[in-house]
Design a protein around this motif. Structure first.
Motif, short mmCIF file in Angstrom:
data_model
loop_
_atom_site.label_atom_id
_atom_site.label_comp_id
_atom_site.label_asym_id
_atom_site.label_seq_id
_atom_site.Cartn_x
_atom_site.Cartn_y
_atom_site.Cartn_z
N ILE A 4 -5.59 18.35 -9.70
CA ILE A 4 -6.33 17.87 -8.54
C ILE A 4 -5.71 18.47 -7.29
CG2 ILE A 4 -6.94 15.82 -7.18
CD1 ILE A 4 -6.72 14.20 -9.84
N LEU A 5 -6.55 19.09 -6.47
CA LEU A 5 -6.09 19.55 -5.17
C LEU A 5 -6.22 18.37 -4.21
CD1 LEU A 5 -5.20 21.68 -3.09
CD2 LEU A 5 -7.64 22.22 -2.77
N GLY A 6 -5.10 17.97 -3.62
CA GLY A 6 -5.11 16.91 -2.62
C GLY A 6 -4.88 17.52 -1.25
N ILE A 7 -5.73 17.17 -0.30
CA ILE A 7 -5.58 17.71 1.06
C ILE A 7 -5.48 16.56 2.04
CG2 ILE A 7 -6.55 19.17 2.86
CD1 ILE A 7 -8.21 20.60 0.73
N SER A 8 -4.39 16.55 2.81
CA SER A 8 -4.24 15.59 3.90
C SER A 8 -4.90 16.19 5.14
CB SER A 8 -2.76 15.33 4.20
OG SER A 8 -2.63 14.62 5.42
N GLY A 9 -5.75 15.41 5.77
CA GLY A 9 -6.49 15.88 6.94
C GLY A 9 -5.83 15.59 8.26
N SER A 10 -4.52 15.46 8.25
CA SER A 10 -3.79 15.17 9.49
C SER A 10 -2.82 16.29 9.78
CB SER A 10 -3.02 13.86 9.34
OG SER A 10 -2.25 13.62 10.50
N LEU A 11 -2.62 16.56 11.06
CA LEU A 11 -1.65 17.57 11.48
C LEU A 11 -0.32 16.93 11.91
CD1 LEU A 11 -3.98 19.88 13.59
CD2 LEU A 11 -3.04 20.33 11.31
N ARG A 12 -0.30 15.64 12.05
CA ARG A 12 0.89 14.94 12.54
C ARG A 12 2.05 15.07 11.54
NH1 ARG A 12 2.84 9.53 13.04
NH2 ARG A 12 1.34 8.81 11.51
N ARG A 13 3.21 15.39 12.05
CA ARG A 13 4.39 15.58 11.20
C ARG A 13 4.69 14.34 10.37
NH1 ARG A 13 7.36 18.21 14.55
NH2 ARG A 13 7.83 16.40 15.81
N GLU A 14 4.59 13.16 10.97
CA GLU A 14 4.87 11.91 10.27
C GLU A 14 3.57 11.19 9.90
OE1 GLU A 14 7.63 9.75 12.70
OE2 GLU A 14 9.14 11.33 12.54
N SER A 146 -5.04 -0.01 5.24
CA SER A 146 -4.99 -0.46 6.62
C SER A 146 -3.57 -0.87 6.98
CB SER A 146 -5.96 -1.63 6.82
OG SER A 146 -5.62 -2.70 5.98
N ARG A 147 -3.31 -0.97 8.27
CA ARG A 147 -1.99 -1.35 8.76
C ARG A 147 -0.89 -0.51 8.11
NH1 ARG A 147 -5.16 -5.92 8.89
NH2 ARG A 147 -5.19 -6.98 10.89
N ALA A 148 -1.10 0.78 8.15
CA ALA A 148 -0.21 1.72 7.44
C ALA A 148 1.24 1.60 7.87
CB ALA A 148 -0.71 3.16 7.65
N ARG A 149 1.50 1.22 9.10
CA ARG A 149 2.89 1.07 9.56
C ARG A 149 3.64 0.00 8.77
NH1 ARG A 149 0.27 2.09 14.45
NH2 ARG A 149 1.07 3.93 15.49
N GLU A 150 2.91 -0.91 8.17
CA GLU A 150 3.52 -2.00 7.41
C GLU A 150 3.79 -1.62 5.95
OE1 GLU A 150 1.08 -5.49 7.89
OE2 GLU A 150 1.02 -5.24 10.07
N VAL A 151 3.15 -0.56 5.46
CA VAL A 151 3.31 -0.21 4.04
C VAL A 151 3.96 1.16 3.82
CG1 VAL A 151 1.38 -1.70 3.34
CG2 VAL A 151 0.96 0.73 3.82
N ILE A 152 4.09 1.93 4.89
CA ILE A 152 4.75 3.23 4.82
C ILE A 152 5.99 3.15 5.70
CG2 ILE A 152 4.56 5.70 5.34
CD1 ILE A 152 1.53 5.41 4.71
N ASP A 153 7.16 3.41 5.11
CA ASP A 153 8.40 3.23 5.86
C ASP A 153 8.69 4.41 6.78
OD1 ASP A 153 9.71 5.26 4.35
OD2 ASP A 153 10.60 3.81 2.98
N ASP A 154 9.78 4.31 7.52
CA ASP A 154 10.15 5.34 8.50
C ASP A 154 10.46 6.69 7.87
OD1 ASP A 154 9.82 3.50 10.53
OD2 ASP A 154 11.96 3.01 10.65
N ASN A 155 10.71 6.72 6.58
CA ASN A 155 10.97 7.98 5.87
C ASN A 155 9.71 8.57 5.26
OD1 ASN A 155 13.79 7.94 6.38
ND2 ASN A 155 14.00 6.40 4.77
N GLY A 156 8.56 7.92 5.49
CA GLY A 156 7.29 8.41 4.96
C GLY A 156 7.02 7.99 3.53
N ALA A 157 7.79 7.04 3.01
CA ALA A 157 7.58 6.57 1.64
C ALA A 157 6.63 5.37 1.64
CB ALA A 157 8.91 6.18 1.01
#
Length: 183
Positions: A4-14, A146-157
């Protein structure tokens, strides 16, 4: 092996969406490989540039799509719609004869947003594009974080166990549908 090719549509580093894609790749079941990519390096679509030659970043995405059994679009939502930069990347990928790469290809949509509604509108906005490209959307699963800041930590995990479970189920379901020819 299901690819599967997965593509993230964001340019933001984090980017929350790149983090979500990386988590999906890490949660893929045995026998499934997610080739996680971003749209970095894809210029604004310009037919004059295309006449001179296809940019390397576009060629790499096209090659990834050609080698894949399915496509996973990981879409942010900006102003209740799909990001222009992501649509631009798909426009580049599908220009000219390369449009045939999309025909009949299974596709699924997921996305993460810091807001309370996930990426509902962005995912809906993608449907006419996928239809125009002749893709085969997988509608058996739906995932909007939703509320991605609550489920994705500061290291991007992806640190939330319930969201990880839902993502693993989504990836397994999509890959299984591809393998069974049910998309």
């Amino acid at each position: 092996m299901t690819r599967i090719l997965g593509i993230s549509g964001s340019l933001r580093r984090e980017s929350f969406n790149t983090s979500l894609l990386n988590a999906a790749a890490g949660l893929a079941p045995e026998g499934v490989e997610i080739d996680a990519r971003t749209i970095h390096g894809v210029p604004l679509y310009d037919a004059d540039v295309e006449r001179v030659g296809i940019p390397e970043a576009v060629t790499a995405l096209r090659d990834g799509l050609e080698a894949a059994d399915g496509l996973l679009l990981v879409t942010p939502e900006y102003n209740n719609g799909m990001p222009g930069v992501f649509k631009n990347a798909i426009d580049w990928m599908s220009s000219g004869p390369a449009a045939a790469l999309f025909k009949g290809k299974p596709v699924a949509l997921i996305g993460a947003s810091p807001g309370p509604f996930g990426t509902t509108q962005a995912q809906t906005n993608w449907l006419p594009v996928l239809r125009t490209l002749g893709m085969s959307p997988w509608f058996e699963g739906r995932l909007m974080v939703s509320r991605a800041r609550e489920v994705i930590d500061d290291n991007g995990a992806l640190s939330d166990a319930r969201t990880r479970e839902k993502l693993a189920e989504f990836v397994a379901g999509f890959a299984g549908a591809i393998a069974r020819g049910k998309v």
